[in-house]
Design an enzyme around this catalytic site. Structure first.
Site, short mmCIF file in Angstrom:
data_model
loop_
_atom_site.label_atom_id
_atom_site.label_comp_id
_atom_site.label_asym_id
_atom_site.label_seq_id
_atom_site.Cartn_x
_atom_site.Cartn_y
_atom_site.Cartn_z
N HIS A 112 42.74 -69.76 42.38
CA HIS A 112 44.14 -70.56 42.61
C HIS A 112 43.94 -71.93 41.79
O HIS A 112 42.93 -72.31 41.94
CB HIS A 112 44.22 -70.73 43.93
CG HIS A 112 45.27 -71.49 44.47
ND1 HIS A 112 46.44 -70.92 44.27
CD2 HIS A 112 45.83 -72.75 44.63
CE1 HIS A 112 47.65 -71.63 44.78
NE2 HIS A 112 47.11 -72.83 45.05
N ASP A 153 46.76 -66.72 49.72
CA ASP A 153 45.55 -67.96 49.43
C ASP A 153 44.90 -68.41 50.56
O ASP A 153 44.52 -69.57 51.02
CB ASP A 153 46.40 -69.27 49.03
CG ASP A 153 47.02 -68.90 47.65
OD1 ASP A 153 46.61 -68.28 46.75
OD2 ASP A 153 48.32 -69.42 47.32
C1 GRF Z 1 45.98 -69.55 36.52
O1 GRF Z 1 46.34 -70.90 36.59
C2 GRF Z 1 45.45 -68.81 37.93
O2 GRF Z 1 44.69 -70.02 38.68
C3 GRF Z 1 46.55 -68.58 38.60
O3 GRF Z 1 47.37 -68.02 37.81
C4 GRF Z 1 47.21 -68.66 36.46
C5 GRF Z 1 46.76 -67.45 35.79
O4 GRF Z 1 46.66 -67.76 34.23
N1 GRF Z 1 46.24 -67.74 39.80
P1 GRF Z 1 46.05 -66.75 33.08
O5 GRF Z 1 46.96 -65.59 33.18
O6 GRF Z 1 44.54 -66.45 33.65
O7 GRF Z 1 46.14 -67.44 32.00
#
Ligand code: GRF
Length: 202
Positions: A112, A153
């Protein structure tokens, strides 16, 4: 060396975290291999990343099934077929079906982009999270890796990294710096958890 564990990564989008896990797992010392990618969207660029790395990628969308329970059975079947031990959510925008949480209790991780328990919960994803952090006047943010349970979460926090908020910055700039830390911390935590599983500590 212990046999490597098989990891499935669930995505919905660009998959930069997926990429960081693929890269880390390409090292012979890493205790796991990325064995499967499941996407909730046909358009996710993460699917291309999986294909480039020779990893099977499945698109499993609610709209292609008659019911939630059919979707969750299809996911469970795919996990079984690929002998999956651990699941990493990486930008997966759907709630993981209860049956999967039950079957993989303590073996599903999520990343997260803020310091939970603040700025989490349903609807708190993507740029909204960084926007909320900036609006609140917090001076630090940063990623959290946690165990997934039935509530968004909510599960045990496994690691956090602090990223200072720069006064006056915009959500995109904060997101970029938080992402850099995400790409470091997620592979580290996955490695630790897999080693704990292998040694019977988890
Ligand atoms: C990341 O910021 C992660 O923390 C959240 O969703 C985003 C995914 O980004 N859960 P990516 O697809 O890995 O670039």
């Amino acid at each position: 060396m212990e046999a490597k564990l098989n990891v499935a990564v669930f995505i919905s989008g660009g998959g930069t975290n997926l990429q960081s896990l693929i890269d880390a797992a390409s090292s012979p010392e890493f205790p796991a291999r990325i064995a499967l990618v499941i996407s909730s969207s046909k358009k996710a660029y993460g699917i291309t990343r999986a294909e480039n790395a020779g990893i099977p990628a499945l698109i499993l969308r609610k709209k292609d099934f008659n019911s939630d329970s059919d979707l969750s059975s299809a996911i469970l079947e795919a996990l079984k077929e690929h002998s999956i031990d651990v699941i990493c959510l990486a930008g997966y925008l759907k709630l993981v079906p209860k049956e999967i949480v039950r079957s993989y209790r303590n073996r599903i991780l999520n990343i997260h982009p803020a310091l939970l328990p603040k700025f989490g919960g349903k609807g708190m994803y993507g740029m909204r999270v960084h926007q909320a952090v900036l609006e609140s006047g917090e001076r630090v943010s940063g990623p959290t890796v946690h165990v997934v349970d039935e509530i968004y979460d909510n599960g045990e926090i496994l690691a956090q990294r602090e990223v200072p908020v720069i006064p006056g910055e915009d959500p995109e700039s904060l997101q970029k710096r938080v992402l850099e830390q995400e790409h470091r911390v997620y592979p580290e935590v996955l490695k630790r958890i897999c080693e704990e599983i292998q040694s019977g500590k988890r």
